[in-house]
Structures are given as structure tokens and as C-alpha cells.
Design an enzyme around this catalytic site. Structure first.
Site, short mmCIF file in Angstrom:
data_model
loop_
_atom_site.label_atom_id
_atom_site.label_comp_id
_atom_site.label_asym_id
_atom_site.label_seq_id
_atom_site.Cartn_x
_atom_site.Cartn_y
_atom_site.Cartn_z
N GLU A 23 0.85 -1.19 0.00
CA GLU A 23 0.00 0.00 0.00
C GLU A 23 0.89 1.24 0.00
OE1 GLU A 23 -2.09 1.11 3.57
OE2 GLU A 23 -3.67 2.12 2.44
N GLU B 80 4.85 4.79 3.81
CA GLU B 80 4.28 6.09 4.22
C GLU B 80 5.41 7.09 4.41
OE1 GLU B 80 1.16 7.71 4.65
OE2 GLU B 80 2.67 9.25 5.02
N ASP C 292 -2.72 12.22 -2.13
CA ASP C 292 -2.86 13.69 -2.06
C ASP C 292 -3.14 14.23 -3.46
OD1 ASP C 292 -2.18 13.90 0.73
OD2 ASP C 292 -0.12 13.42 0.15
N LYS D 187 -3.37 22.30 -7.43
CA LYS D 187 -2.94 23.28 -8.44
C LYS D 187 -2.24 22.58 -9.60
CE LYS D 187 -2.39 27.03 -5.19
NZ LYS D 187 -1.49 27.68 -4.28
N ASP E 148 -11.32 10.44 -4.41
CA ASP E 148 -12.59 11.18 -4.41
C ASP E 148 -12.50 12.39 -5.34
OD1 ASP E 148 -10.68 12.25 -2.66
OD2 ASP E 148 -12.20 13.34 -1.52
N THR F 135 -10.25 2.69 3.97
CA THR F 135 -9.26 3.56 4.62
C THR F 135 -10.01 4.67 5.38
OG1 THR F 135 -9.12 5.17 2.83
CG2 THR F 135 -7.67 3.26 2.66
N GLU G 232 -11.58 7.01 2.91
CA GLU G 232 -12.84 6.53 2.34
C GLU G 232 -13.98 6.78 3.33
OE1 GLU G 232 -14.08 2.46 1.92
OE2 GLU G 232 -15.26 2.96 0.18
#
Ligand SMILES: C[S@@+](CC[C@H](N)C(=O)[O-])C[C@H]1O[C@@H](n2cnc3c(N)ncnc32)[C@H](O)[C@@H]1O
Length: 215
Positions: free
Chosen positions: A44, A69, A119, A123, A155, A192, A195
Site C-alpha cells: 500500500e 508512508e 494527495d 494546483k 474522491d 481507509t 474513504e
């Protein structure tokens, strides 16, 4: 999207089997070195608070899960979560997924790659910072075994569409195959944290799945 302050980690928790630092890996390191037993590996990218790792490592004890991460405090938080559940088949690496994919992952060595709610870098001039870029997707195609899966959920409609254009250029990743949404059966029954947050606001999630071709 803003994030709430993190709950404090339990200082007494032993994270030695659950948290690793990408900068300290010796030459020749491979992800298998992190797990007590060999098993198909799923990765992941951007594990955040680690809900996905906690859930799937419990559901599939016969697979190994590696979360990558880049934000150290989140890596530690996610590692604490899986340490508390005593999962031996999940580890979080604090580091940059781009570098690990480019330098450390062997061709056709991974069973699945998961990217959830990366993320968006809204812009246009920042789009080059997005995780879903051509070079990363080429790496995904390289490291996945034939038949392996790539999952990407967001999303942000424009991110979903932009990523699809990049994926169209990578014939080894076949898709997108539809992913049906499912009703949550309890308060944390989401893939997650992001989500959960999006679904609780009744906003759409764009879910896609790709399969690595045999060619
Ligand atoms: C918007 S959050 C989503 C977290 C989680 N996937 C979720 O859905 O709840 C994106 C996460 O990706 C991490 N991230 C961003 N770039 C990364 C990179 N190059 N390598 C690893 N993690 C990264 C961020 O630190 C952040 O925790």
C-alpha cells in the site's frame, strides 16, 4: 484536505517488527526480509493511519502487507495500530514509495499494489508531485506479477480521469475493471480513513482496479 491531530502513540509499544526506515536498508535488502514467513506480497502506497493494513492483514493471514508512508508520524501511527493487533504479516516502511519502487522492488515480485486517496495536489503546477505519475505507474507494471492487481481509489474526479489517461499508455495494466461500493457494516468498515470520511459526507468515490497482463 485537512487532517485532525493524531492520537498519541503508546510509548511502551514494541514497534521493532512493524516499523522500518527506508533510509537504513542495507544493499541487497528486499521486502521479504521484513516478514517472519514468506508469503505473497501486497503493497500500500501512502498508508496514512493504517486502517487498510490493519483490516486486510487480519482478513488474509496468508499474505504479507507492506505499507509505505512518507510522513514519519503517520508511519509510526499506522505501525502502532498493527502492533497493537499483533499482526506479524504487516509492516510499515517510513519512506518515499517512489524511491522504493525504483530502487528496491524486484520485477514481477508483488501480488498487488494499492493506492487509496493519494494527495490530490490541486494546483496544476503541482500535478507533477502526484503519486500517480507516469514513472510510478511504469514501476507498478514492472513490479507486479502477471495476474497481479493494482487498486486506485480517489474522491477527486479530475485526478481519477488524469490517472486513467496515464494508465491508457501502459498496456500491461489492463482495466479499469469496476469496483462495486459496499455498505459499511460498522463505523470503521471502510477501506481507509479517507474513504470513511468521504462516504460519511455522502460524496462520490472513484474506485478502479487493474490487472497486470501476462505479456
Ligand atoms: C491523503 S492521504 C491518504 C491516506 C490513506 N491512504 C487513506 O486513504 O486514508 C495520502 C497519504 O500518502 C502519503 N504519501 C504521499 N506521498 C507519498 C510517497 N511518495 N510515498 C509514500 N507515502 C506518500 C501522505 O503522507 C499521506 O499520508
Amino acid at each position: 484536505m485537512g487532517r485532525r491531530a493524531l492520537r498519541r502513540n503508546d510509548a511502551d509499544l514494541d514497534l521493532s517488527g512493524h516499523l522500518a526506515d527506508a533510509e537504513q536498508f542495507p544493499d541487497g535488502w528486499s521486502p521479504g526480509d521484513l516478514f517472519p514467513s514468506p508469503a505473497p506480497l501486497e503493497i500500500e502506497v501512502g498508508s496514512g493511519k493504517g486502517l487498510f493494513l490493519e483490516t486486510v492483514s487480519g482478513e488474509h493471514p496468508d499474505r504479507n502487507y507492506l505499507g509505505i508512508e512518507i510522513a514519519r508520524k503517520y508511519a509510526r501511527f499506522a505501525a502502532s495500530r498493527i502492533a497493537r493487533c499483533q499482526r506479524t504479516n504487516a509492516v510499515v516502511v517510513a519512506g518515499d514509495a517512489m524511491l522504493l519502487f525504483q530502487r528496491r522492488l524486484v520485477t514481477e515480485s508483488v501480488q498487488a499494489v494499492h493506492v487509496y486517496f493519494p494527495d490530490p495536489w490541486w494546483k496544476k503546477r503541482h500535478h507533477k508531485r502526484r503519486v500517480m505519475n507516469s514513472s510510478f505507474l511504469e514501476q507498478v507494471a514492472r513490479v507486479l506479477q502477471p495476474g497481479g492487481e493494482f487498486h486506485f481509489w480517489t474522491d477527486v474526479l479530475e485526478y481519477s480521469q488524469g490517472a486513467q489517461q496515464l494508465l491508457d499508455e501502459i498496456p500491461q495494466l489492463e482495466g479499469p475493471f469496476p469496483v462495486e461500493p459496499r455498505e459499511a457494516e460498522h463505523d470503521m468498515d471502510y477501506r481507509t480513513h479517507f474513504e470513511r470520511r468521504v462516504c460519511l459526507k455522502d460524496e462520490p468515490v472513484y474506485r478502479s482496479r487493474f490487472v497486470r497482463t501476462a505479456g
